[in-house]
Design a protein around this motif. Structure first.
Motif, PDB file in Angstrom:
ATOM      1  N   TYR A  96       8.441   6.126  -0.565  1.00 24.75           N
ATOM      2  CA  TYR A  96       7.851   5.841   0.748  1.00 24.75           C
ATOM      3  C   TYR A  96       8.000   4.362   1.105  1.00 24.75           C
ATOM      4  O   TYR A  96       8.160   4.009   2.281  1.00 24.75           O
ATOM      5  CB  TYR A  96       6.373   6.241   0.747  1.00 24.75           C
ATOM      6  N   ASN A 147       3.664   1.792  -1.568  1.00 22.96           N
ATOM      7  CA  ASN A 147       4.080   2.053  -2.944  1.00 22.96           C
ATOM      8  C   ASN A 147       2.882   2.472  -3.799  1.00 22.96           C
ATOM      9  O   ASN A 147       2.990   3.379  -4.641  1.00 22.96           O
ATOM     10  CB  ASN A 147       4.730   0.798  -3.526  1.00 22.96           C
ATOM     11  N   ARG A 148       1.745   1.842  -3.570  1.00 22.12           N
ATOM     12  CA  ARG A 148       0.555   2.110  -4.387  1.00 22.12           C
ATOM     13  C   ARG A 148      -0.027   3.489  -4.105  1.00 22.12           C
ATOM     14  O   ARG A 148      -0.471   4.183  -5.025  1.00 22.12           O
ATOM     15  CB  ARG A 148      -0.485   1.022  -4.104  1.00 22.12           C
ATOM     16  N   GLU A 149      -0.015   3.907  -2.846  1.00 23.35           N
ATOM     17  CA  GLU A 149      -0.675   5.156  -2.468  1.00 23.35           C
ATOM     18  C   GLU A 149       0.264   6.356  -2.391  1.00 23.35           C
ATOM     19  O   GLU A 149      -0.179   7.502  -2.549  1.00 23.35           O
ATOM     20  CB  GLU A 149      -1.368   4.975  -1.115  1.00 23.35           C
ATOM     21  N   HIS A 150       1.559   6.110  -2.133  1.00 25.24           N
ATOM     22  CA  HIS A 150       2.473   7.240  -1.917  1.00 25.24           C
ATOM     23  C   HIS A 150       3.707   7.224  -2.823  1.00 25.24           C
ATOM     24  O   HIS A 150       4.404   8.231  -2.910  1.00 25.24           O
ATOM     25  CB  HIS A 150       2.925   7.270  -0.450  1.00 25.24           C
ATOM     26  N   TYR A 152       2.992   1.167   8.688  1.00 26.95           N
ATOM     27  CA  TYR A 152       3.386   0.089   7.775  1.00 26.95           C
ATOM     28  C   TYR A 152       4.725  -0.513   8.192  1.00 26.95           C
ATOM     29  O   TYR A 152       4.926  -1.729   8.106  1.00 26.95           O
ATOM     30  CB  TYR A 152       3.478   0.624   6.344  1.00 26.95           C
ATOM     31  N   THR A 166       3.169   8.822   8.248  1.00 26.77           N
ATOM     32  CA  THR A 166       2.614   8.040   7.133  1.00 26.77           C
ATOM     33  C   THR A 166       3.253   6.662   7.056  1.00 26.77           C
ATOM     34  O   THR A 166       2.579   5.648   6.850  1.00 26.77           O
ATOM     35  CB  THR A 166       2.832   8.782   5.800  1.00 26.77           C
ATOM     36  N   PRO A 191       0.806  -1.240   0.000  1.00 31.40           N
ATOM     37  CA  PRO A 191       0.000   0.000   0.000  1.00 31.40           C
ATOM     38  C   PRO A 191       0.829   1.276   0.000  1.00 31.40           C
ATOM     39  O   PRO A 191       0.404   2.293  -0.555  1.00 31.40           O
ATOM     40  CB  PRO A 191      -0.826  -0.127   1.291  1.00 31.40           C
TER      41      PRO A 191
END
Length: 501
Positions: free
Chosen positions: A101, A94-97, A235, A231, A92
């Protein structure tokens, strides 16, 4: 740090040659590293897809994780690389930020692992019951097998005889000689057959392009602000916990297979160091890989850090120097290796009818629950946590029934002595207050606790409730026989707990 197993003495005589330099052991370690290096390639590429990054990122991660952990880890011969569990946790980010990140999450996750390792998180492993461990191993074997199913679906028909041939080679070749690992022989022979005969089947090259250069270190491309930290931190913590749990469970499994001990604290800290190094090289992080570890330890017979180190080195050499050749390895050969690993990993004795007839129902339930949770969630950590909690609940219920209260009244009727036995804690002490005859007992009541042990505040509160009920009726209660720890806990908490009245 060195490649010596922990069982070797620290002070070595002059001219001493380590065991892994002897011709037989060296050959085993080198060939095991080569087999694992080959097996890591398609796995690392697949996990890159899960994380949503370039295949080269997964391959670089496998290289740096294996090489670093071979030096700083606490379990010789265990393989660490990019894994699906870690990929699922950090995907998530990599996908969102963005990719920067993700790398920052890997770096922070490594820091968390070092801190957790230094705080002694590895000691929690002693609370994992054997039934959970068996369920963990069996679930792993099932997951590894399920991971091979896509490679056997909608493929050309020659794939199936190739897989069958690879399995046959690994079963029968060791009867001829064990000088060369059977998985390596299987991979070489199947590759030669498909190339020589021009058989069109899926190959390693179909999984993605192999890297042609070494990774370059650098910092993640993110703003170094508090907002970035908030952020990334959730994770990173999740990655740290999942990675440590899988790594420590794998280390415990290898300990049992090799009948040796490893340093779980050093392994925990080593995982953090390996992830930090991997993050600086732009990798996706990782943890111990049980499938590849089983290839290394159980199938190939490796026992030292050298095999782990060489697995990472061979992986990178094969990708950079032998990329075109490695790309032509049929996936059927690697599928056969992984299927053999599944059969070798699964604890068949645990599901044998004779074992199931003798095993307590609670133990069987814990094993099944662990397996189901792992298979359904595809997360080994979830299964271990749920299985361990279930085992603790079953244990608590079982121990709760061991607490007992018996009464002996003096012949003259002036005193009653209650003998309390068993472990008094939240589960066993809840109904304690109902075991006394407050209205009909004489004025002098003695509660003998010499056969009991007070474990928590719930037990103290229950004893306070008993004492209060007698005192409300004008009767005197005396507690005797407390052991030192129970007396100390009772003295500190008695009369101070809400609800005791």
């Amino acid at each position: 740090m060195s490649f010596f197993p922990p069982s070797f003495p620290a002070a070595r005589p002059k001219g001493f040659r380590p065991a892994w330099l002897s011709p037989g052991v060296l050959r085993t370690e080198v060939l095991a590293g080569l087999v694992v290096g080959l097996a890591l390639i398609p796995e690392a590429i697949s996990f890159s897809v899960i994380a949503g990054v370039d295949p080269a990122v997964g391959l670089f991660s496998a290289f740096t994780m294996a090489v670093v952990i071979s030096v700083v880890g606490g379990r010789p011969a265990m393989i660490s690389a990019a894994t699906g569990a870690v990929a699922l946790v950090i995907a998530p980010l990599n996908r969102e930020h963005g990719f920067g990140y993700l790398v920052a999450g890997v770096l922070l996750g490594g820091v968390f692992q070092i801190v957790l390792g230094a705080l002694g998180v590895a000691k929690l492993m002693r609370f994992v019951p054997r039934s959970v461990m068996v369920g963990f191993v069996n679930a792993l074997a099932i997951l590894v097998f399920m991971g091979q199913v896509p490679e056997l679906s909608d493929v050309p028909w020659p794939v199936y005889p190739l897989v069958a041939g690879g399995l046959a080679l690994m079963v029968f070749f060791p009867r001829i000689t064990r000088a060369v690992p059977a998985p390596l022989v299987s991979i070489v022979i199947l590759t030669a057959i498909t190339v020589a005969a021009g058989i069109a089947v899926p190959t390693v090259g179909d999984k993605g392009e192999l890297p042609s250069t070494l990774p370059v270190p650098g910092l993640p491309d993110v703003p170094f602000t508090l907002d970035t930290l908030t952020t990334v931190a959730p994770y990173a913590l999740a990655m740290a916990l999942v990675g440590l749990m899988e790594s420590l469970m794998t280390a415990k499994l290898v300990d049992e297979i090799t009948d040796t001990r490893s340093s779980k604290t050093r392994e925990s800290i080593g995982q953090g160091v390996a992830n930090i190094v991997t993050g600086f090289f732009g990798g996706m992080g990782g943890c111990a890989m049980i499938g590849q570890t089983m290839i290394n330890v159980k199938v190939s017979g490796a026992r030292t850090r050298l095999s782990t180190f060489l697995a990472g080195v061979f992986l990178m050499v094969l990708c950079i120097a032998c990329g075109p050749l490695v790309s032509r390895i049929p996936m059927a050969a690697l599928v056969a290796v992984m299927v053999m690993v599944c059969f070798a990993t699964f604890d068949w004795h645990s599901v044998a009818p004779r074992t199931l007839r003798r095993m307590p129902a609670g133990e069987i339930a814990v094993m099944v629950i662990t397996v189901v949770c792992v298979v359904v969630t595809e997360n080994l950590a979830v299964g271990v946590v749920v299985g361990s909690v279930t085992a603790m609940v079953i244990f608590a219920r079982r121990v709760a029934h061991l607490a007992d209260v018996t009464a002996v009244v003096d012949p003259d009727g002036g005193q009653v002595v209650y003998s309390v036995t068993g472990a008094l804690f939240f589960a066993s002490s809840n109904d304690l207050a109902g075991r006394f005859a407050y209205a009909t007992d004489p004025d002098e009541v003695v509660i003998d606790l010499s056969g009991a042990h007070i474990w928590d505040a719930s037990a103290v509160a229950s004893l306070d409730a008993v004492t209060t009920k007698y005192e409300q009726r004008g009767k005197r209660v005396e507690l005797v026989g407390l052991d030192e720890r129970s007396a100390r806990l009772h003295g500190a908490l008695s009369g101070e707990l809400a609800g005791a009245e």
